[in-house]
Design a protein around this motif. Structure first.
Motif: not given
Length: 612
Positions: A177-190
């Motif tokens: 779950q933590i990795r999925h949240q980090m991926a979502e945050d990186s997606k938003a930042d990108y």
């Protein structure tokens, strides 16, 4: 047509092109500068050339430039000097209007180009920074997505494994779950960074770069226009001096058209005309009658046809027949006694010979024989031209032919009158200044001007006396020479004063009018004529002294009377004929018998052993 739209990706090429444009402009400036140096050098060389061929002041060369052809040449030199001045004007205008102006513009252009490209590089660096941020956000998003995928696969593997405890499965699920949240945050930042980069990139290629490139384009176009205007100015500078250069050339043409060959020919006549008449025809000399020889025009003796001496070298023809004879030498040759001297008196007392010793009467050699003897000797002055070439010129210009002498005297009178007028003007100015000082003593001391006023007055008097002297010589030349040119040879009842004086009834001791007297008349006429041309002849130097032993009464032509015991100067030794030439003063000299005097020669004296 815009560089920003058409050349948005040619930043480096535009930078090179604009630098090339500035180099071209600097090259053109260098070209114009070298042209100005060439113009200055050309003008300098033209001025030096004109100065080199200008006649020197107060020289013979300046006198030669009185001819029309020479004056035209001087005018040409003057016009060439003005022509050189126009090339200097070209150089000055090119320097002021092109070289200096473009030099300043090149510096401004370099500064503007530097600013524009600095702004372009700044925008380029900004978009590159945005691109780097986008790349970093993209890589982080990609890394987080991969980590989230691996965590999800690990969780699913742990959940399917029956040997794994529930706690390990829960821990794997939380990690996924933590990795999925980090991926979502990186997606938003990108996504955010990408949107920002797109906006920056759009502004860069559609706003910033076109604006910068438009400024560079305008700068380059101004440079092109400026160099074109400079080329027009370059041509206009030359065109501005064309009318003046044309006037210089017209002046040369006008000077050439003013050349008059007839005027130059007349000037040659005025420069070299002597005023003498050509010699007359030579008469036949009949050698069959040796006692009654007919004398030709170039002989020094005179016939006794009707008792009047017939002058064959009167007028100015004598200048053509006798231009080479020096007066002292001629007179000493023609007037020296050719007969044996009288013996000394029997008694030492002068009273023993009441009338002094007389020369014995005998036939004398004809003067033509003496002239031949004289011509065989070496003259001291060969011709009148030699007087002009060197030596001291007589003050009255008596060494010149009549016409040239008159011109020189007139020129001298004019110069003296001009100098005297200057002195008179200076005297008037000093007098006025003295009057001002008398009226206003505070301005100066009137007595301080007395010395200067006296000096100027003395100069005026000196110049006046000098002018009177030359005017007298001029009046003598103008009053005498024209009459001679008109009369030619004296004939009939018209005789010059010299002949009237010499043709008086003079008789020898035996009462007869001898040929000797006729010859003496011709000698006096010749001496009078030669006085016109050799008035300043220097007397012969004294070579010793002598003391008169007896009194001698010189009654013949060429002799001089002396008193017993008198001391005189010896100017010519006895040449073997028994006569010694002596001098009492500068104007009184003649021959005495050598036996009547006691001679003491100065061996160191110049001419002691020289016989004339």
């Amino acid at each position: 047509m815009s560089w920003g739209a058409e050349l948005w990706d040619q930043f480096e090429n535009l930078e090179k092109h604009t630098q090339w444009g500035i180099d071209i402009l600097e090259r053109y400036v260098k070209f114009v500068k070298e042209r100005t140096e060439i113009e200055l050098s050309y003008a300098k060389q033209l001025r030096n050339l004109s100065k080199k061929y200008q006649p020197k002041k107060n020289s013979k060369e300046e006198e030669e430039y009185k001819y029309t052809a020479c004056r035209a040449f001087v005018s040409t030199l003057s016009e060439m000097n003005d022509y050189a001045g126009q090339h200097e004007v070209i150089s000055e205008n090119l320097t002021a209007q092109i070289t200096a102006d473009l030099a300043r513009y090149v510096q401004e252009l370099k500064q503007e180009r530097k600013a524009n490209f600095h702004e372009g590089r700044k925008a380029q660096q900004h978009i590159e920074t945005c691109w780097k941020q986008l790349e970093a956000s993209k890589r982080r998003f990609e890394r987080d997505c991969k980590e989230a995928d691996r965590a999800q696969q690990y969780f699913e593997k742990m959940d399917a494994d029956i040997n794994v405890t529930k706690a390990d499965v829960e821990k794997a699920r939380q990690q996924a779950q933590i990795r999925h949240q980090m991926a979502e945050d990186s997606k938003a930042d990108y996504s955010s960074v990408l949107q920002k980069f797109n906006r920056e990139q759009h502004d860069y290629y559609h706003t910033h770069i076109p604006s910068i490139f438009q400024k560079i384009q305008e700068m380059e176009e101004r440079r092109i226009v400026r160099i074109g205007e400079s080329m027009k100015t370059y041509a206009e500078v030359d065109r501005q001096v064309i009318p003046i250069i044309g006037k210089c050339l017209d002046g040369i043409v006008k000077a050439a058209e003013a050349i008059d060959q007839k005027t130059d020919s007349q000037l040659v006549i005025e420069a070299y005309k002597s005023g003498f008449e050509p010699p007359g025809d030579l008469e036949f000399e009949d050698y069959t009658q040796p006692m009654k020889r007919t004398v030709s025009d170039n002989s020094l003796s005179n016939s006794r046809g009707d008792g009047k001496p017939e002058l064959k070298f009167g007028g100015k023809s004598k200048g053509k027949l006798w231009p080479f004879i020096k007066k002292n030498k001629l007179m000493s040759l023609l007037t020296s006694p050719r007969q044996p001297p009288p013996p000394p008196p029997a008694s030492a007392s002068p009273s023993a010979v009441p009338n002094g010793p007389q020369s014995p009467k005998q036939q004398k050699e004809p003067l033509s024989h003496r002239f031949n003897e004289f011509m065989a000797s070496k003259p001291k002055i060969h011709c009148l031209r030699s007087l002009r070439r060197g030596g001291a010129t007589p003050e009255d210009f008596s060494n010149l032919p009549p016409e040239q002498r008159r011109k020189k005297l007139q020129q001298k009178v004019d110069e003296l009158n001009k100098d005297m007028q200057k002195e008179m003007d200076q005297r008037d100015a000093i007098t006025k200044m003295k009057d001002v000082y008398l009226k206003n003593p505070q301005m100066g001391d009137p007595a301080s001007l007395d010395h200067k006023l006296t000096e100027v007055s003395q100069n005026i008097e000196k110049l006046r006396l000098e002018a009177q002297k030359f005017e007298a010589w001029l009046a003598e030349v103008e009053g005498r020479l024209p009459a001679r040119r008109q009369s030619g040879l004296y004939d009939g009842g018209q005789h010059p004063p010299a002949i009237n004086n010499c043709a008086q009834d003079r008789e020898s001791p035996d009462g007869s009018y001898t040929e000797e007297q006729s010859q003496e008349s011709g000698v006096k006429v010749l001496a009078t004529d030669f006085d016109d041309e050799f008035d300043d002849e220097e007397p012969l130097p004294a070579i010793g002294t002598c003391k008169a032993l007896y009194t001698f009464e010189g009654q013949n032509e060429g002799t001089i009377s002396v008193a017993e015991g008198e001391t005189l100067y010896v100017i010519e030794e006895d040449k073997g004929d028994g006569w010694t030439r002596i001098r009492r003063s500068e104007d009184e000299e003649g021959y005495v018998p050598t036996s009547y005097v006691e001679v003491h020669l100065d061996k160191k004296a110049k001419g002691a052993k020289t016989y004339i």
